[in-house]
Each structure stands twice: as structure tokens, then as C-alpha cells.
Design a protein around this motif. Sequence first.
Motif, PDB file in Angstrom:
ATOM      1  N   ASP A 121       4.364  -7.269 -10.507  1.00 29.56           N
ATOM      2  CA  ASP A 121       2.921  -7.050 -10.416  1.00 29.56           C
ATOM      3  C   ASP A 121       2.643  -5.566 -10.686  1.00 29.56           C
ATOM      4  OD1 ASP A 121       0.276  -6.763  -9.685  1.00 29.56           O
ATOM      5  OD2 ASP A 121       0.483  -7.689  -7.719  1.00 29.56           O
ATOM      6  N   GLU A 122       2.156  -5.279 -11.890  1.00 29.33           N
ATOM      7  CA  GLU A 122       1.962  -3.895 -12.320  1.00 29.33           C
ATOM      8  C   GLU A 122       0.486  -3.466 -12.277  1.00 29.33           C
ATOM      9  OE1 GLU A 122       5.864  -3.109 -15.161  1.00 29.33           O
ATOM     10  OE2 GLU A 122       3.887  -3.256 -16.112  1.00 29.33           O
ATOM     11  N   ALA A 123      -0.193  -3.814 -11.206  1.00 27.51           N
ATOM     12  CA  ALA A 123      -1.616  -3.469 -11.090  1.00 27.51           C
ATOM     13  C   ALA A 123      -1.848  -1.965 -11.195  1.00 27.51           C
ATOM     14  CB  ALA A 123      -2.171  -3.996  -9.768  1.00 27.51           C
ATOM     15  N   TYR A 124      -0.867  -1.163 -10.751  1.00 30.84           N
ATOM     16  CA  TYR A 124      -1.053   0.292 -10.695  1.00 30.84           C
ATOM     17  C   TYR A 124      -0.126   1.072 -11.628  1.00 30.84           C
ATOM     18  CZ  TYR A 124      -3.516  -1.025  -6.428  1.00 30.84           C
ATOM     19  OH  TYR A 124      -4.379  -1.609  -5.529  1.00 30.84           O
ATOM     20  N   VAL A 125       0.563   0.382 -12.496  1.00 28.43           N
ATOM     21  CA  VAL A 125       1.615   1.026 -13.280  1.00 28.43           C
ATOM     22  C   VAL A 125       1.107   2.166 -14.166  1.00 28.43           C
ATOM     23  CG1 VAL A 125       1.533  -0.464 -15.331  1.00 28.43           C
ATOM     24  CG2 VAL A 125       3.734   0.491 -14.571  1.00 28.43           C
ATOM     25  N   ASP A 126      -0.142   2.092 -14.610  1.00 28.82           N
ATOM     26  CA  ASP A 126      -0.667   3.106 -15.532  1.00 28.82           C
ATOM     27  C   ASP A 126      -0.752   4.502 -14.923  1.00 28.82           C
ATOM     28  OD1 ASP A 126      -1.067   1.337 -17.685  1.00 28.82           O
ATOM     29  OD2 ASP A 126      -2.986   0.672 -16.861  1.00 28.82           O
ATOM     30  N   PHE A 127      -0.672   4.589 -13.605  1.00 34.40           N
ATOM     31  CA  PHE A 127      -0.851   5.880 -12.942  1.00 34.40           C
ATOM     32  C   PHE A 127       0.448   6.665 -12.771  1.00 34.40           C
ATOM     33  CE2 PHE A 127      -4.361   3.163 -11.559  1.00 34.40           C
ATOM     34  CZ  PHE A 127      -5.444   3.948 -11.942  1.00 34.40           C
ATOM     35  N   GLY A 128       1.491   6.285 -13.509  1.00 33.51           N
ATOM     36  CA  GLY A 128       2.684   7.126 -13.501  1.00 33.51           C
ATOM     37  C   GLY A 128       4.016   6.440 -13.349  1.00 33.51           C
ATOM     38  N   ALA A 129       4.047   5.117 -13.224  1.00 37.76           N
ATOM     39  CA  ALA A 129       5.316   4.412 -13.052  1.00 37.76           C
ATOM     40  C   ALA A 129       5.834   3.890 -14.389  1.00 37.76           C
ATOM     41  CB  ALA A 129       5.153   3.259 -12.069  1.00 37.76           C
ATOM     42  N   PHE A 149      -3.991   5.796  -5.405  1.00 37.77           N
ATOM     43  CA  PHE A 149      -4.259   5.981  -3.982  1.00 37.77           C
ATOM     44  C   PHE A 149      -3.096   6.743  -3.349  1.00 37.77           C
ATOM     45  CE2 PHE A 149      -2.161   1.823  -4.369  1.00 37.77           C
ATOM     46  CZ  PHE A 149      -1.096   1.951  -3.476  1.00 37.77           C
ATOM     47  N   LEU A 150      -3.323   7.213  -2.123  1.00 29.99           N
ATOM     48  CA  LEU A 150      -2.292   7.902  -1.353  1.00 29.99           C
ATOM     49  C   LEU A 150      -2.074   7.147  -0.044  1.00 29.99           C
ATOM     50  CD1 LEU A 150      -3.469  11.596  -1.880  1.00 29.99           C
ATOM     51  CD2 LEU A 150      -1.444  10.522  -2.900  1.00 29.99           C
ATOM     52  N   PRO A 161       0.779  -1.245   0.000  1.00 27.59           N
ATOM     53  CA  PRO A 161       0.000   0.000   0.000  1.00 27.59           C
ATOM     54  C   PRO A 161       0.812   1.297   0.000  1.00 27.59           C
ATOM     55  CG  PRO A 161       0.239  -0.766   2.252  1.00 27.59           C
ATOM     56  CD  PRO A 161       0.972  -1.766   1.387  1.00 27.59           C
ATOM     57  N   THR A 162       2.120   1.220  -0.230  1.00 24.35           N
ATOM     58  CA  THR A 162       2.933   2.428  -0.091  1.00 24.35           C
ATOM     59  C   THR A 162       2.792   3.394  -1.259  1.00 24.35           C
ATOM     60  OG1 THR A 162       4.878   1.469  -1.172  1.00 24.35           O
ATOM     61  CG2 THR A 162       4.638   1.089   1.208  1.00 24.35           C
ATOM     62  N   GLY A 163       2.471   2.873  -2.458  1.00 21.52           N
ATOM     63  CA  GLY A 163       2.347   3.720  -3.646  1.00 21.52           C
ATOM     64  C   GLY A 163       3.658   4.042  -4.321  1.00 21.52           C
ATOM     65  N   LEU A 164       4.773   3.594  -3.747  1.00 23.08           N
ATOM     66  CA  LEU A 164       6.089   3.925  -4.290  1.00 23.08           C
ATOM     67  C   LEU A 164       6.464   3.015  -5.454  1.00 23.08           C
ATOM     68  CD1 LEU A 164       7.972   4.445  -0.917  1.00 23.08           C
ATOM     69  CD2 LEU A 164       7.250   6.227  -2.513  1.00 23.08           C
ATOM     70  N   ALA A 165       7.208   3.564  -6.403  1.00 16.63           N
ATOM     71  CA  ALA A 165       7.612   2.804  -7.594  1.00 16.63           C
ATOM     72  C   ALA A 165       9.126   2.686  -7.679  1.00 16.63           C
ATOM     73  CB  ALA A 165       7.070   3.477  -8.851  1.00 16.63           C
ATOM     74  N   LEU A 166       9.572   1.517  -8.083  1.00 12.97           N
ATOM     75  CA  LEU A 166      10.977   1.268  -8.349  1.00 12.97           C
ATOM     76  C   LEU A 166      11.256   1.655  -9.792  1.00 12.97           C
ATOM     77  CD1 LEU A 166      13.553  -0.118  -7.090  1.00 12.97           C
ATOM     78  CD2 LEU A 166      12.767  -2.229  -8.203  1.00 12.97           C
ATOM     79  N   PRO A 167      12.310   2.430 -10.053  1.00 11.31           N
ATOM     80  CA  PRO A 167      12.602   2.781 -11.448  1.00 11.31           C
ATOM     81  C   PRO A 167      12.968   1.553 -12.267  1.00 11.31           C
ATOM     82  CG  PRO A 167      14.391   3.466 -10.016  1.00 11.31           C
ATOM     83  CD  PRO A 167      13.279   3.032  -9.117  1.00 11.31           C
ATOM     84  N   LEU A 168      12.878   1.673 -13.571  1.00 18.27           N
ATOM     85  CA  LEU A 168      13.134   0.546 -14.456  1.00 18.27           C
ATOM     86  C   LEU A 168      14.537  -0.021 -14.254  1.00 18.27           C
ATOM     87  CD1 LEU A 168      11.748  -1.110 -16.660  1.00 18.27           C
ATOM     88  CD2 LEU A 168      12.750   0.437 -18.353  1.00 18.27           C
ATOM     89  N   SER A 169      15.484   0.826 -13.949  1.00 20.78           N
ATOM     90  CA  SER A 169      16.851   0.359 -13.725  1.00 20.78           C
ATOM     91  C   SER A 169      16.912  -0.590 -12.527  1.00 20.78           C
ATOM     92  CB  SER A 169      17.784   1.546 -13.484  1.00 20.78           C
ATOM     93  OG  SER A 169      17.343   2.325 -12.366  1.00 20.78           O
ATOM     94  N   GLY A 170      16.092  -0.327 -11.501  1.00 24.36           N
ATOM     95  CA  GLY A 170      16.057  -1.199 -10.337  1.00 24.36           C
ATOM     96  C   GLY A 170      15.412  -2.532 -10.656  1.00 24.36           C
ATOM     97  N   VAL A 171      14.364  -2.509 -11.463  1.00 22.33           N
ATOM     98  CA  VAL A 171      13.712  -3.745 -11.891  1.00 22.33           C
ATOM     99  C   VAL A 171      14.699  -4.596 -12.687  1.00 22.33           C
ATOM    100  CG1 VAL A 171      11.862  -4.734 -13.283  1.00 22.33           C
ATOM    101  CG2 VAL A 171      11.425  -2.672 -11.937  1.00 22.33           C
TER     102      VAL A 171
END
Length: 350
Positions: free
Chosen positions: A178-186, A291-292, A153-163
Amino acid sequence: MSLYDNIRRVTPYVPGEQPAGKVIKLNTNECPYAPSPRVAEAIAVCDAGRLRLYPEPDCHTLKESIAAHYAVKPDEVFVGVGSDDVLALAFLTFFAGEKPVLFPDITYSFYDVWAELYAIPYETVPLAADFTLRPEDYARENGGVIFANPNAPTGLALPLSGVEEILAKNPESVVIVDEAYVDFGAETALPLLKKYENLVVVRTMSKSRALAGMRIGYAFAAKRLIRAMEDVKASINSYTMTTLSLAAGKAAIEDEDYFQQTLGKIIKTREETKASLQKLGFSVTESKTNFLFARNPNIPAQTLFETLRKRGIYVRYFKKPRIDEHLRITIGTDEDMKQLLEELRCLSKR
């Protein structure tokens, strides 16, 4: 020996509350807007007489639309009943060894449920103090890796380089993103599919495409991995997707203009709400989701949760170590967020 000795016991995943009646529902990360008008049209023209027949077992119509949209091949796409179904099948398919599967200690709480249910050994890897995921923590022996990006639930994204760092350091393990929320800015991991055969990317139409009620999830991976998932699926239930959900998913994925308009509205409201919460004294993570994840240093999160609930505003509270002073707040309409902020403003003045 008792009858109940041979019954499997698990602690199930607890979904967000689905209240009856008129409330402001900001607790399950659903989209506040209706799906594309094309979805309603697609459902309306479906021949009810065809419902006596089984749906496409290979979901080829929807797979072809998804493949065309994301510029991959249809045999690199898997479709299931929501991303939960897709992820559960991925656990069964790819995490069949004796070494522990790795995932963060704070993440989607279905991961440990599936691991327990399927008797998969696992270890949770602590996030950093600021809730960020450290790729170097996954550079050790394992039987697979899974993480949500952006995380929940943190909302934080790992950059592509980290992936990519995690993928590169685990060539003999399947890594599920698991990219359930990726469309919102990651950043999506899809560009890495051609480079890393051990990558599986999982998506859902429940969030950004407003089809939570239709239960449509999908995954991308190398043909060989997708084939393995299809074999497991066919060994459980060949006909997982309904005729209506296949038609709705195809219509939604093909309406890019509506999709982008909806995303734009949600992201705008998210950023405005984040700024307003910060003015009220909340600390808020840098969300790349719908979400926030917020904390008020002066009011316990459980108190806020219970008070808001009594006033007909539902948010998500997790009574778990490290995050029990935070609330997860789904982004609703502008009017929804206005009412939430008014209530929080009143509570902050007490």
C-alpha cells in the motif's frame, strides 16, 4: 430468533474528524495545496449533458494515462474509488483462502476492518520496538500479506530490498504494498512488478495529487491479477468512477511539473517542522510521508491533542496500545505549521 440475529455486525473504521468552520486541519493527511490547474480546466470543459450517461466502465482513458506515466501496460492497471475501494476489492479478490493474512499490528486501521467484514482469517505481526517492519517476520505460512510502505501512522519506510525479501519468501501468496504515501520520499515497489507475479502495488491521488475529494485510487499488478480484480469489481458495481473523476485524474497524472513542485514544498515544510519539534523536546520518527509521528516525553499525547483541538488545531490521536503517546501531524502550509509550533511552544513552557 430475532430480526437482528442475521444482521452483520462490524466495528467500522473511524476516519479523521472533518470539522466545520475555520480551523487548522492537520488530522487527515490531505494535501495543503490545490490540485493541478489542469484539473480545474478538465472539469470546466466537461459536457454536463454527458452526465446523463454512465461513465466508462473500464476507465480506459485514465488507465492509459496512468500506464503511460509509470511505463506499464494499461492491462496492468486497476482504477477504483480511492485506494480504500481498491484495497477492499483486493481483499475480496486475493484473500479467499483459509490461511491467515498477515499485516503489522501498527498500521492502517482499515485492514482488520476489511478482514473482519469479509470473514478473512488474519494475524497481526508486531513491529519492532522502534516501529520498523522486519521482513523475516513474514517468512511463514500465510494466505496473503499486506503492509503500507511508508507505514501509517509511523511514517517509516521499508527499503526496496526489504520489500523484495517479503515477495521472494511468499511466492504462493499475493503481497499487497500500500503505497499511499510513497511519493513523499520512499522507494516504490514498481520496479519489482516484472520480477514478481505475486506483487500488487496500490496508490492514491488523495495525498500527493491533492484529489481527496475526487476519490481516485489505482493499483498495479500482473495482467492476470488485474483481470481477477476487474471481475470482482464487475460483480459488485461496474460503474464505480464518475465522469468528472476520470477527467480530473487524467489531468492530474499528466501535470508532472506541478506535481513535483507540490511535493517539494511539502517535503521542505516537513523537514523544517521536524527540526522545530525536536528543538521543543519531541521525538519524531524518520518520516517519508506527508505527516510526522511525534511524541513529547513530558506531556501526554491526549492532553496535547485535546488542548490543540480547543484552540482550533486538529491533529490525529490514536488511543491504542504502543502508540497512545504519539500524535500524527499532517504537514500543512508553512503558516499552518508556524501556528501549530507556536501553540506547542506555549504548552511546553507550562
